[in-house]
Design a protein around this motif. Sequence first.
Motif, PDB file in Angstrom:
ATOM      1  N   GLY A  41       0.996  -1.052  -0.124  1.00 48.81           N
ATOM      2  CA  GLY A  41      -0.059  -0.027  -0.047  1.00 48.81           C
ATOM      3  C   GLY A  41       0.851   1.047   0.084  1.00 48.81           C
ATOM      4  O   GLY A  41       0.215   2.415   0.169  1.00 48.81           O
ATOM      5  N   LYS A  44       3.928   1.891  -4.577  1.00 49.91           N
ATOM      6  CA  LYS A  44       4.798   1.192  -5.532  1.00 49.91           C
ATOM      7  C   LYS A  44       4.230   0.773  -7.058  1.00 49.91           C
ATOM      8  O   LYS A  44       4.603   1.425  -7.968  1.00 49.91           O
ATOM      9  CB  LYS A  44       5.569  -0.087  -5.038  1.00 49.91           C
ATOM     10  N   SER A  45       3.161   0.223  -6.825  1.00 51.55           N
ATOM     11  CA  SER A  45       2.519  -0.229  -8.226  1.00 51.55           C
ATOM     12  C   SER A  45       1.687   0.789  -8.737  1.00 51.55           C
ATOM     13  O   SER A  45       1.841   1.037 -10.065  1.00 51.55           O
ATOM     14  CB  SER A  45       1.515  -1.393  -8.006  1.00 51.55           C
ATOM     15  N   SER A  46       1.246   1.825  -8.046  1.00 50.24           N
ATOM     16  CA  SER A  46       0.814   3.040  -8.759  1.00 50.24           C
ATOM     17  C   SER A  46       1.681   3.745  -9.459  1.00 50.24           C
ATOM     18  O   SER A  46       1.505   4.383 -10.482  1.00 50.24           O
ATOM     19  CB  SER A  46       0.036   3.877  -7.587  1.00 50.24           C
TER      20      SER A  46
END
Length: 241
Positions: A41, A44-46
């Motif tokens: 959360g 990172k992926s965003s």
Amino acid sequence: MSDLLSVENLSVAYGSGAPAVNRASFAVGEGSVVALLGANGAGKSSIMKAISGLTPATGTVMFNGEDISTLPARTRVAKGIVYVPEGREIVGDLSVRENLVLGGYQKPAAERKRRMDMVLELFPEIAEKVDRQAWRLSGGEQQMLAIGRGLVADPKLLLLDEPSLGLAPLLVRRVFDRLATIRQESDLAIVLVEQNLAVTMRLCDELHFLRGGRIVGHRSAEELKDATARQQAIDAYLGAA
Ligand code: ATP
């Protein structure tokens, strides 16, 4: 070394709450590997999706000296930015070969074939199973297929989202060894998202630490070779282990 990618004041917000990414700035030099580390959360992926053009974002993304902030995802792929998402997202019902073909859908057939041959040489585990449906592969083989599919697109920048996720330590080592080989043999740059510092250290040049959508720290891999410095970074940025 000139910057291949430069991200400035990147923000991602999914709703009215706190932004998932809050004014993140970092750069990736040609042929270098930069890691983004942080808890679940942290955003990172965003960041990866924003660089790929898969989620709306504000701020500036420069690639090869060009402002690509408003370009659609497929145009960014054509320019050499390829995202290998967390959870692999290969197409289970298609064969290994068909998944690789999908990775090179924007390439002329002859070049795609050349890239596929290169990938199968790099990952002999999946070369033995090219006609098998992808869902039948082991977790490690699926990860190799996901990375291989990304490589067929001939990226200049590979965005790798938690390639170690769900893999046994031996397989993690194998996947990272192959990534190290790719690094040696090409000028591919990588942004690597990980939660595991030890694994990340094997491959990367620089590390950025994320918390609550912000980049809260930066270290070179060289600095973190020192065990005390490494522990301090873990305590300061990743929470006490
Ligand atoms: P993980 O390792 O769990 O994927 P992460 O560091 O990659 O974590 P993100 O996936 O970028 O973090 O998520 C950052 C924040 O944004 C989290 O609070 C998450 O719940 C939220 N978020 C991510 N994707 C969406 C979405 N599509 N819609 C709404 N909120 C989202």
